[in-house]
Structure formats: C-alpha cells, structure tokens
Design a protein around this motif. Structure first.
Motif, PDB file in Angstrom:
ATOM      1  N   GLY A 131       0.823  -1.198   0.000  1.00 59.07           N
ATOM      2  CA  GLY A 131       0.000   0.000   0.000  1.00 59.07           C
ATOM      3  C   GLY A 131       0.856   1.246   0.000  1.00 59.07           C
ATOM      4  N   PRO A 132       0.201   2.413  -0.045  1.00 62.31           N
ATOM      5  CA  PRO A 132       0.952   3.669  -0.039  1.00 62.31           C
ATOM      6  C   PRO A 132       1.441   4.007   1.368  1.00 62.31           C
ATOM      7  CG  PRO A 132      -1.372   4.149  -0.051  1.00 62.31           C
ATOM      8  CD  PRO A 132      -1.240   2.646  -0.165  1.00 62.31           C
ATOM      9  N   LEU A 133       2.469   4.843   1.412  1.00 61.40           N
ATOM     10  CA  LEU A 133       2.940   5.347   2.693  1.00 61.40           C
ATOM     11  C   LEU A 133       1.902   6.312   3.261  1.00 61.40           C
ATOM     12  CD1 LEU A 133       6.671   6.105   1.805  1.00 61.40           C
ATOM     13  CD2 LEU A 133       5.807   4.214   3.201  1.00 61.40           C
ATOM     14  N   LEU A 134       1.606   6.158   4.536  1.00 60.50           N
ATOM     15  CA  LEU A 134       0.652   7.040   5.212  1.00 60.50           C
ATOM     16  C   LEU A 134       1.078   8.497   5.041  1.00 60.50           C
ATOM     17  CD1 LEU A 134      -1.713   7.592   7.168  1.00 60.50           C
ATOM     18  CD2 LEU A 134      -0.112   7.156   9.051  1.00 60.50           C
ATOM     19  N   ARG A 135       2.361   8.795   5.166  1.00 60.09           N
ATOM     20  CA  ARG A 135       2.806  10.193   5.070  1.00 60.09           C
ATOM     21  C   ARG A 135       2.502  10.790   3.703  1.00 60.09           C
ATOM     22  NH1 ARG A 135       8.224   8.212   5.685  1.00 60.09           N
ATOM     23  NH2 ARG A 135       9.043   7.831   3.615  1.00 60.09           N
ATOM     24  N   GLU A 136       2.594   9.991   2.625  1.00 59.56           N
ATOM     25  CA  GLU A 136       2.310  10.506   1.275  1.00 59.56           C
ATOM     26  C   GLU A 136       0.822  10.824   1.113  1.00 59.56           C
ATOM     27  OE1 GLU A 136       4.652  11.357  -0.803  1.00 59.56           O
ATOM     28  OE2 GLU A 136       6.202  10.584   0.531  1.00 59.56           O
ATOM     29  N   VAL A 137      -0.023   9.962   1.654  1.00 59.06           N
ATOM     30  CA  VAL A 137      -1.470  10.192   1.573  1.00 59.06           C
ATOM     31  C   VAL A 137      -1.834  11.457   2.352  1.00 59.06           C
ATOM     32  CG1 VAL A 137      -3.753   9.250   2.148  1.00 59.06           C
ATOM     33  CG2 VAL A 137      -1.961   7.741   1.218  1.00 59.06           C
TER      34      VAL A 137
ATOM     35  N   LEU B 105       0.197  13.956   3.203  1.00 60.60           N
ATOM     36  CA  LEU B 105       0.784  15.144   2.566  1.00 60.60           C
ATOM     37  C   LEU B 105      -0.080  15.640   1.413  1.00 60.60           C
ATOM     38  CD1 LEU B 105       4.612  14.366   2.623  1.00 60.60           C
ATOM     39  CD2 LEU B 105       3.427  16.250   3.799  1.00 60.60           C
ATOM     40  N   ASP B 106      -0.726  14.727   0.685  1.00 54.96           N
ATOM     41  CA  ASP B 106      -1.618  15.152  -0.396  1.00 54.96           C
ATOM     42  C   ASP B 106      -2.852  15.883   0.129  1.00 54.96           C
ATOM     43  OD1 ASP B 106       0.022  14.365  -2.441  1.00 54.96           O
ATOM     44  OD2 ASP B 106      -1.235  12.708  -3.100  1.00 54.96           O
ATOM     45  N   ALA B 107      -3.214  15.638   1.376  1.00 52.40           N
ATOM     46  CA  ALA B 107      -4.329  16.359   1.997  1.00 52.40           C
ATOM     47  C   ALA B 107      -3.881  17.738   2.496  1.00 52.40           C
ATOM     48  CB  ALA B 107      -4.922  15.550   3.145  1.00 52.40           C
ATOM     49  N   GLN B 108      -2.623  18.034   2.379  1.00 50.51           N
ATOM     50  CA  GLN B 108      -2.020  19.316   2.741  1.00 50.51           C
ATOM     51  C   GLN B 108      -2.241  19.697   4.206  1.00 50.51           C
ATOM     52  OE1 GLN B 108      -3.478  22.134  -0.176  1.00 50.51           O
ATOM     53  NE2 GLN B 108      -2.421  21.094  -1.836  1.00 50.51           N
TER      54      GLN B 108
ATOM     55  N   ILE C 263       6.757   9.345  11.169  1.00 46.70           N
ATOM     56  CA  ILE C 263       6.684   8.990   9.749  1.00 46.70           C
ATOM     57  C   ILE C 263       7.377  10.001   8.842  1.00 46.70           C
ATOM     58  CG2 ILE C 263       4.595   7.623  10.085  1.00 46.70           C
ATOM     59  CD1 ILE C 263       2.974   9.924   8.867  1.00 46.70           C
ATOM     60  N   ASP C 264       7.704  11.175   9.368  1.00 43.06           N
ATOM     61  CA  ASP C 264       8.373  12.227   8.602  1.00 43.06           C
ATOM     62  C   ASP C 264       9.799  11.775   8.276  1.00 43.06           C
ATOM     63  OD1 ASP C 264       9.983  14.666   8.090  1.00 43.06           O
ATOM     64  OD2 ASP C 264       8.182  15.751   8.698  1.00 43.06           O
TER      65      ASP C 264
END
Length: 182
Positions: free
Chosen positions: A62-68, A70-73, A106-107
C-alpha cells in the motif's frame, strides 16, 4: 438491472473508504482503490506479536501514510521541523479500535517509519474489508488498525497544558521527589 448497484441480482458491496480530516487544507474520502491507484505502492513483510494469537506473519502492500496525508495538505509549514513535530495522527478502524502516531515518526526528517495504509494483505485485495494501518517498526500488533475509517491530522496544542507533562489538574509542579503547589 443496474450493473453498478447490483451483482447477480444482489446488491453490490461497496468498496470500503476512509476519511482524511482534521487540520488539512484538502480533506478527502478515499476508497481502497483510490489508495492503490493514486500513490506508489510499497511492500513490507512483517512479524508482530498479537496478544490473543501469538506471532503473526503477513505481507502488506500500500501507499505510505505520510504521502497520503501530505496530499491532503496538513496545515503546517513544511520548512519548519519544530512545527511539523507538533502534529499527530489519530487512526480509527471500523471495529472501534484506534491508535495515535506522531507526525515525526513517519516524517523522513525524523523517524521516517514506512507506515502503510495497506491495500493488500497476503496478496488479497482489501477493497471490501478496508485499508489496514501497518506499522512495520512495531514488535507488537496493537497499532495495526483494520478497516481504517478515518485518519485525523492535527497539531498538538501549544502552551502550558494541565493533566500531563510537568503540571497536573491540581496545579502542582513535580520536581524529582519534591512537590510545589501553585
């Protein structure tokens, strides 16, 4: 017969979804398919201890939680590490289980843990079961959340707090073995 709403004369099952909300500029509702198609998929093999059934071994993708997220800004200045380090994530599951992670875990500038919102478990799609929070750095499975329904993002409150840290509800400050009443 509507092929989207029915399957073989029975109501079709809806793909599970989760909300990304809180202190974000772009809140979103995402299906497992959105998670699979919208972000790079990472694969991890994990072993964790389950309190009820002992060691568990699984493969997740699955995708990284941080990437998801970050897309929510998230509403922090990405250039300011101390500001980012105040943010927390609360993840809730369909069975009422929830957990909390610090953004710094997660950063990539801090812990950089590869925490996933899994779209597959042991090669099986999770479209109807729901995404699973996967924390590969944990030995214990307590922060693995099944059927994720919500990821809340927010800043930890600033200023002096009561009930935790150096102060308590009674207005006492603890210094080693001594107590001082305010």
């Amino acid at each position: 017969m509507d092929p989207i709403s029915t399957q073989h004369g029975l109501p079709a099952r809806r793909s599970a979804s989760l909300a990304v909300s809180g202190d974000v500029a772009r809140p979103a509702t995402l299906t497992v398919g959105d998670l699979r198609n919208g972000w790079e998929q990472h694969r991890v093999e994990v072993v964790f201890d389950c309190a009820t059934s002992g060691p568990r071994r699984h493969r997740f993708e699955g995708p990284l939680l941080r990437e998801v997220v970050l897309d929510a800004q998230p509403l922090f200045d990405a250039r300011r590490r101390k500001e980012r380090s105040r943010f927390v994530l609360s993840v809730s599951g369909g069975d009422g289980h929830h957990t909390v992670l610090a953004w710094a875990e997660i950063d990539a500038d801090f812990g950089g843990a590869p925490v996933l919102l899994a779209t597959r478990m042991d090669d099986a799609h999770l479209d109807f079961a729901g995404s699973q929070l996967v924390v590969p750095v944990d030995r214990c499975g307590a922060r693995y959340v099944s059927a994720v329904t919500r990821v809340w993002v927010g800043a930890w409150p600033q200023g002096r707090q009561t009930g935790f840290g150096p102060s308590s509800k009674e207005g006492r400050i603890y210094h080693g073995a001594s107590t001082k009443t305010l």
